[in-house]
Design a protein around this motif. Structure first.
Motif, PDB file in Angstrom:
ATOM      1  N   GLN B  90       1.109  -1.088   0.093  1.00 51.29           N
ATOM      2  CA  GLN B  90       0.002  -0.026   0.025  1.00 51.29           C
ATOM      3  C   GLN B  90       0.806   1.261  -0.054  1.00 51.29           C
ATOM      4  O   GLN B  90       0.673   2.107  -0.716  1.00 51.29           O
ATOM      5  N   ARG B  94       1.217   3.875  -2.859  1.00 49.09           N
ATOM      6  CA  ARG B  94       1.316   5.231  -2.779  1.00 49.09           C
ATOM      7  C   ARG B  94       1.986   6.335  -3.184  1.00 49.09           C
ATOM      8  O   ARG B  94       2.172   7.392  -3.489  1.00 49.09           O
ATOM      9  N   SER B 173      -4.380  -2.674  -2.886  1.00 56.12           N
ATOM     10  CA  SER B 173      -3.756  -1.412  -2.882  1.00 56.12           C
ATOM     11  C   SER B 173      -3.648  -0.735  -4.183  1.00 56.12           C
ATOM     12  O   SER B 173      -3.410   0.419  -4.256  1.00 56.12           O
ATOM     13  N   VAL B 177      -6.883   3.652  -2.392  1.00 52.43           N
ATOM     14  CA  VAL B 177      -5.867   4.203  -1.792  1.00 52.43           C
ATOM     15  C   VAL B 177      -5.404   3.899  -0.349  1.00 52.43           C
ATOM     16  O   VAL B 177      -4.391   3.551   0.161  1.00 52.43           O
ATOM     17  N   LYS B 178      -6.758   3.630   0.478  1.00 50.40           N
ATOM     18  CA  LYS B 178      -6.264   3.045   1.971  1.00 50.40           C
ATOM     19  C   LYS B 178      -7.061   2.036   1.939  1.00 50.40           C
ATOM     20  O   LYS B 178      -8.351   1.936   2.078  1.00 50.40           O
ATOM     21  N   SER B 179      -6.232   0.652   2.061  1.00 55.39           N
ATOM     22  CA  SER B 179      -6.854  -0.625   2.046  1.00 55.39           C
ATOM     23  C   SER B 179      -6.433  -1.459   3.367  1.00 55.39           C
ATOM     24  O   SER B 179      -6.906  -2.523   3.563  1.00 55.39           O
ATOM     25  N   ASP B 180      -5.667  -0.745   4.296  1.00 56.84           N
ATOM     26  CA  ASP B 180      -4.927  -1.552   5.256  1.00 56.84           C
ATOM     27  C   ASP B 180      -6.209  -2.094   6.128  1.00 56.84           C
ATOM     28  O   ASP B 180      -5.768  -3.194   6.640  1.00 56.84           O
ATOM     29  N   SER B 181      -7.130  -1.518   6.477  1.00 54.38           N
ATOM     30  CA  SER B 181      -8.253  -2.116   7.455  1.00 54.38           C
ATOM     31  C   SER B 181      -8.956  -3.211   6.914  1.00 54.38           C
ATOM     32  O   SER B 181      -9.191  -4.150   7.460  1.00 54.38           O
TER      33      SER B 181
ATOM     34  N   PHE C  18     -11.297   8.568   8.529  1.00 53.47           N
ATOM     35  CA  PHE C  18     -11.272   7.613   7.375  1.00 53.47           C
ATOM     36  C   PHE C  18     -12.570   6.718   7.793  1.00 53.47           C
ATOM     37  O   PHE C  18     -12.651   5.706   8.659  1.00 53.47           O
ATOM     38  N   ASN C  21     -12.893   2.859   6.436  1.00 53.16           N
ATOM     39  CA  ASN C  21     -12.102   1.994   7.603  1.00 53.16           C
ATOM     40  C   ASN C  21     -12.934   1.855   8.895  1.00 53.16           C
ATOM     41  O   ASN C  21     -12.569   0.617   9.356  1.00 53.16           O
TER      42      ASN C  21
END
Lengths: 336, 270, 266
Positions: B90, B94, B173, B177-181, C18, C21
């Motif tokens: 990720q 980015r 990813s 953009v934000k996929s960590d959770s 977020f 999330n």
């Protein structure tokens, strides 16, 4: 190894993000895109062994072009041949013949000594032991590596790191070298070392070099040819002399006279483009192709006693600045 | 070609060992402690749960430990190689540092696997072997040739499933953009579901674990095969042989998605 | 005091940005609840319950226990150890120490802000959804109030303990090791997953001597009406004693930590 680029276009599609939670949800269902042409129909041909400066203001599309040449980005349309290969479809094959250095980004492994990084590269590019030793010998001679060879990259200064990065990019003896801002942030001495290194590598091995830079001495020292782009289009392609001729015809005459300051109106009437008066000296800018310094001086001598004068030809920095300025003007004009 | 990769990888491993022994020995020791402690404490929780009870729907304590260990062992074996690359992806996409994976004469996925190593997971793998033998002993399992081959094949299949899921979750990813959770949820939350026999859950969860995120094939079906266990899940008995096949299919799918992700990166630059 | 409120507000706001999330995290929590509830359903017979030394425990009680334990986790836990480690690693600690506010005050404000965010966006939905799905047992008003008081005390205990572990970062730079170890041991001995009722005798004695059960097990027992009168008062007194002990230890370690400040990088 030469490079041929024909009608190269790269269009980026960026999703337009909508505000708020409803916007985020509707983005998931239906996306709107903004299109931006980063590279707009560029063509050029680079002969083997040339050193080409690829210039342009920020956001002009320099990095996008370099990335397409290196095979990192796929062109939207148009064609690229690097030594007969198509970089983005024959990427792995292409990488063996190119060296890449992105000034602000390390290609080396942060935690391990430079020597270990080189060992890894040696195995990765299948460099024979004999070639490897020979390369190290050459690097030592040209840029001296032994002082940093056994230190981990993370403790190197920027200048030391760039020396190591340059060698890493050249370890497998690439036919083409892409340099994106190779001297950015370096001090004068290191810059000079890096330039010499590039120049000698080019002369001795015939490596083709394409570099982007904002550092004008880099261009003056290294580039036999410059390609200037703006808003994704080629604005100029030729050697430095031509560039100077086209955008560098404005000389500056700096005069000091005994009794006060000469009348600027009179100088402008005589064909000066601009007159700036600072302290006791007057800076007269004029077009070398239309006027000459002798004309201004003899006219001034009729009314004043000249103490001192000098004529400055524009340096490359000035030329490029003027060129970018004229690009912007023509852009404003074409919009109107 | 393969020999060249082996040589290259061993070079990377040497570099890695040099790094950690040079200036992080204390951290490595703590990593050992933490990873062993983590497995032990998880097993303690299972033990505490079952201390006053007979077992969870016909599964005894050691059967559940075997089930648990099949999961954590194959996960760690896979995570040793794939967890770090997918976690870092990720960030790399980015900030554009994924570029450097595309200018080397080696497959980008292999390169990402090579350039790191997770000794923490290696410790869990080694400790997992100990737990396996403890289980075989306690359950009086006779390790015949045939049985051992089934064990190996199923673990291999399970490793493929874990790797595939991690690669799929990581590849998000390339698009988001934000996929960590989301990554966390798939890798941790869903995986813990299979620490217990899946028939304790409702129909929906069982179907999810068999067909959508096939964690049930990592440990539940292999455990039933290896323990020769009848059970009351909703699936046909044939499923207990499915792990190797599911492993190969998921890996194929994951690699295809990964390739698409790279192509997307190549066309958008981020 | 204004400044701490502002800090809490900033932490709160930076965490609600977020939202997708948050939604996914919420889902993860629900999965964890589902696992626990499913296990208890498989273990405990729905009509007869489970007989222990403390009397019969019903399935409904265990489901309630699980939900309350999840709620307490969301209120009390924090990522302070990771945060302090970051601050020291990046050298931010130096600027934090020259601010005219106390370091522990700064951390309290930040974790209060984050807790509020988690209460609104995680706790409330998780408890609502799970009570709809699995049902939750109600408690008398007195028990509910005592429960809340004990959770607040428990939060203080958890904060002080994790603060102590966070301070190890001054000596050790990477303190997540200690943090992780502490968290694992706490999860077992606090009774957050398995109530102390079901512990073997030896382990329940160990749990008795540790402060962790006062964060989870004790408040939930009070809510469920498993303890009465003097026992409740004694539990609260124990909480206060632990808070006092931890405050003293914290003061002592902090004074040593600041003298031994290793600011990394810079």
């Amino acid at each position: 190894m030469g490079i041929q680029v024909e009608n190269l276009v790269k269009t980026f599609r960026r999703p337009r993000h909508r505000e708020g939670i409803l916007g985020a949800l509707s983005d998931l269902v239906y996306r709107e895109y903004d299109e931006k042409k980063a590279v707009d129909n560029i063509s050029f041909k680079i002969e083997p062994g040339e050193v080409v400066g690829y210039l342009g203001p920020n956001g002009a599309g320099k990095s996008t072009t370099i990335k397409m040449l290196a095979g990192i980005l796929t062109p939207t349309s148009g064609s690229i041949r690097v030594g007969g290969l198509i970089p983005h479809t024959q990427r792995i094959e292409n990488t063996k013949r190119i060296g890449v250095l992105f000034g602000q980004r390390s290609q080396l492994w942060w935690e391990i000594p430079v020597s270990e990084s080189f060992q890894l590269l040696k195995y990765m590019y299948k460099i024979s032991e004999a070639d490897f030793r020979k390369r190290l010998g050459v690097f030592e001679e040209l840029i001296s590596l032994s002082d940093i060879y056994h230190l981990p990259v993370r403790i190197l200064s920027l200048g030391q790191r760039m020396r190591a990065e340059m060698c890493a990019a050249l370890l497998h003896q690439p036919d083409v070298l892409y340099l994106d801002e190779p001297t950015i942030g370096l001090d004068a001495v290191v810059k000079e070392n890096i330039r010499n290194f590039i120049k000698q590598t080019n002369q001795e091995t015939g490596t083709t070099v394409v570099l982007t830079t904002h550092d004008m001495p880099d261009i003056e020292k290294l580039c036999s040819r410059v390609i200037v782009i703006d808003r994704g289009r080629v604005m100029f392609d030729g050697n430095l002399e031509m560039l100077k001729h086209r955008f560098g015809s404005q000389n500056k005459l700096i005069v000091e006279v005994e009794d006060g300051l000469p009348d600027p109106q009179r100088l402008l009437l005589n064909g000066a483009d601009e007159v700036i008066q600072e302290g006791r000296s007057s800076i007269i800018t004029y077009d070398r192709n239309r006027r000459n310094s002798a004309g201004f001086l003899s006219d001034l001598a009729q009314l004043h006693k000249i103490i001192d004068f000098s004529v400055n030809e524009p340096d490359i920095e000035e030329i490029i600045r003027r060129m970018y300025k004229s690009l912007n003007q023509s852009d404003v004009e074409s919009r109107n | 070609m393969a020999w060249h990769l082996v040589k290259l990888y061993s070079r990377f491993i040497i570099a890695y060992i040099k790094t950690i022994t040079a200036y992080k020995p204390l951290f490595v020791i703590m990593d050992v402690v933490i990873n062993v402690a983590f497995t032990l404490i998880q097993l303690t929780v299972v033990w505490l749960l079952l201390y006053r009870f007979e077992g969870i729907s016909s599964w005894s304590f050691y059967e559940i430990v075997l089930l648990y260990n099949l999961n954590i062992f194959s996960y760690s074996l896979s995570a040793m190689f794939i967890w770090n690359p997918m976690k870092d992806l990720q960030m790399m996409v980015r900030d554009g540092s994924f570029d450097s994976m595309l200018i080397k004469p080696i497959n980008p996925l292999l390169h990402m696997i090579f350039k790191q190593f997770s000794h923490g997971h290696l410790i869990t793998v080694i400790f997992g072997v100990v737990i396996f033998f403890k289980c075989f002993n306690a359950l009086h399992i006779e390790m015949t040739w045939e049985w051992s081959i089934w064990l190996a094949v199923n673990i291999l299949g399970a490793v493929l499933i874990h790797s595939a899921i991690m690669i799929l979750a990581g590849s998000i990813s390339f698009w988001a953009v934000k996929s960590d959770s989301l990554f966390q949820m798939v890798i941790y939350d869903f995986r813990t579901l299979t620490n217990y026999p899946i028939q304790i859950y409702g129909r929906g969860v069982q179907l999810l674990l068999a067909f959508v995120i096939p964690y049930a094939f990592v440990n539940y079906f292999p455990a039933r095969l290896l323990l020769d266990k009848e059970d009351s899940s909703i699936f046909p008995n044939l499923f207990i042989y499915g792990t190797p096949l599911v492993g190969m299919i998921s890996m194929g799918l994951a690699y295809a998605v990964w390739r698409r992700g790279i192509r997307r990166y190549e066309s958008s630059g981020s | 005091m204004r400044i701490y409120a502002e800090l809490a507000k900033t932490a709160f706001q930076s965490h609600i940005t977020f939202r997708v999330n948050t939604l996914i995290q919420l889902f993860g929590r629900l999965i964890a609840v589902l696992i626990q509830v499913s296990i208890w359903s498989a273990l405990i017979s729905a009509d007869r319950g489970m007989t222990t030394l403390e009397g019969v425990v019903t399935l409904q009680e265990m489901i309630t226990y699980t939900l309350l334990s999840t709620a307490i986790t969301l209120i009390v836990t924090n990522n302070m150890i990771g945060q302090v480690e970051q601050k020291i690693h990046k050298g931010e600690i130096a600027t934090d120490l020259i601010k005219p506010i106390s370091f522990s005050g700064l951390l309290i404000s930040e974790s209060v802000g984050i807790s509020f965010q988690r209460i609104i966006f995680e706790l409330v939905p998780v408890v609502l959804i799970s009570s709809l799905l699995f049902g939750i047992q109600s408690a008398s008003v007195v028990h509910l109030l005592l429960f809340l008081v004990m959770v607040i005390n428990g939060t203080a205990i958890y904060f002080l303990i994790s603060y102590l572990f966070a301070l190890t970062a001054f000596w050790y730079i990477v303190s997540w090791h200690f943090g992780a170890l502490f968290y694992m041991i706490m999860m077992v001995f606090s009774g957050s997953l398995v109530p102390v009722w079901f512990f073997p005798n030896a382990l329940s004695t160990v749990a008795e001597w540790l402060p962790f059960r006062l964060i989870f097990y004790s408040p939930i027992s009070v809510y469920l009406g498993k303890v009465n009168g003097m026992e409740i008062i004694w539990m609260i007194v124990q909480q206060l004693i632990w808070i006092a002990i931890l405050l003293l230890v914290q003061k002592w370690i902090w004074s040593r930590a600041t003298t031994k400040l290793v600011v990394q990088g810079g």
